[in-house]
Write a protein that holds these residues in place. Sequence first.
Motif, mmCIF file in Angstrom:
data_model
loop_
_atom_site.group_PDB
_atom_site.id
_atom_site.type_symbol
_atom_site.label_atom_id
_atom_site.label_comp_id
_atom_site.label_asym_id
_atom_site.label_seq_id
_atom_site.Cartn_x
_atom_site.Cartn_y
_atom_site.Cartn_z
ATOM 1 N N UNK A 1 42.980 56.714 72.147
ATOM 2 C CA UNK A 1 43.202 57.066 73.545
ATOM 3 C C UNK A 1 43.631 55.823 74.331
ATOM 4 N N UNK A 2 44.091 56.007 75.584
ATOM 5 C CA UNK A 2 44.423 54.843 76.418
ATOM 6 C C UNK A 2 43.228 53.898 76.514
ATOM 7 N N UNK A 3 43.526 52.591 76.604
ATOM 8 C CA UNK A 3 42.483 51.565 76.592
ATOM 9 C C UNK A 3 42.703 50.584 77.736
ATOM 10 N N UNK A 4 41.596 50.234 78.417
ATOM 11 C CA UNK A 4 41.595 49.132 79.373
ATOM 12 C C UNK A 4 41.477 47.845 78.553
ATOM 13 N N UNK A 5 42.442 46.939 78.688
ATOM 14 C CA UNK A 5 42.472 45.740 77.853
ATOM 15 C C UNK A 5 41.462 44.678 78.268
ATOM 16 N N UNK A 6 41.040 44.689 79.542
ATOM 17 C CA UNK A 6 40.043 43.732 80.014
ATOM 18 C C UNK A 6 39.047 44.468 80.905
ATOM 19 N N UNK A 7 37.912 43.819 81.165
ATOM 20 C CA UNK A 7 36.864 44.426 81.985
ATOM 21 C C UNK A 7 37.336 44.678 83.419
ATOM 22 N N UNK A 8 38.271 43.894 83.912
ATOM 23 C CA UNK A 8 38.746 44.054 85.285
ATOM 24 C C UNK A 8 40.057 44.803 85.420
ATOM 25 N N UNK A 9 40.560 45.357 84.332
ATOM 26 C CA UNK A 9 41.862 46.042 84.363
ATOM 27 C C UNK A 9 41.783 47.333 85.176
ATOM 28 N N UNK A 10 42.766 47.544 86.041
ATOM 29 C CA UNK A 10 42.863 48.788 86.801
ATOM 30 C C UNK A 10 43.579 49.871 86.015
ATOM 31 N N UNK A 11 44.461 49.459 85.107
ATOM 32 C CA UNK A 11 45.252 50.402 84.331
ATOM 33 C C UNK A 11 44.888 50.369 82.865
ATOM 34 N N UNK A 12 44.885 51.542 82.253
ATOM 35 C CA UNK A 12 44.669 51.675 80.813
ATOM 36 C C UNK A 12 46.034 51.811 80.141
ATOM 37 N N UNK A 13 46.239 51.087 79.059
ATOM 38 C CA UNK A 13 47.536 51.088 78.376
ATOM 39 C C UNK A 13 47.777 52.387 77.614
ATOM 40 N N UNK A 14 48.992 52.909 77.772
ATOM 41 C CA UNK A 14 49.465 54.077 77.025
ATOM 42 C C UNK A 14 50.414 53.603 75.934
ATOM 43 N N UNK A 15 50.365 54.274 74.792
ATOM 44 C CA UNK A 15 51.214 53.901 73.659
ATOM 45 C C UNK A 15 52.248 54.988 73.353
#
Length: 156
Positions: A21-35
């Motif tokens: 599923x989409x993942x937040x790359x860091x603890x402070x990320x506002x957006x989760x990466x889509x592949x």
Amino acid sequence: MVQSPVIGMKWLDGADQDLGFPVYQTAGAAGADLRANFTPDGRDGIRLAPGQRALVPTGLAMQIPQGWEVQLRPRSGLALKQGVTLANSPGTIDSDYRGPLGVILINLGDVDVHVAHGDRIAQMVVAPAPQAVFALVEDIDQTTRGAGGFGSTGAS
């Protein structure tokens, strides 16, 4: 603090579930990466020529709670390094949409770009989306800015 909504995720037929599923790359990320998640017959990916756009599949459908939206936004590294961005940025996915989640990529660069299966292609931001009530008024309140348009608040 606003309680985090639960976004229901469903794999579509032929999706590569190993991509996750989409993942937040860091603890402070506002957006989760889509592949990019191409079906088995398209796992070689696609090539975007300069100026070309394409709907890239993610292999997912979502269930977004009412009162929320998902915004699709470009990945800054992809835009800077390869000139690839989203044609409709930010893209909005409404809470009542249940179809396939696709990302409209466009190549604004001057060379072909290969979008491979599994590439991080966009980020999704979950945001509150209240519906407003629109009402006719006789006059609009005045502000310091008033009707000043583009550039009216200064050069810097």
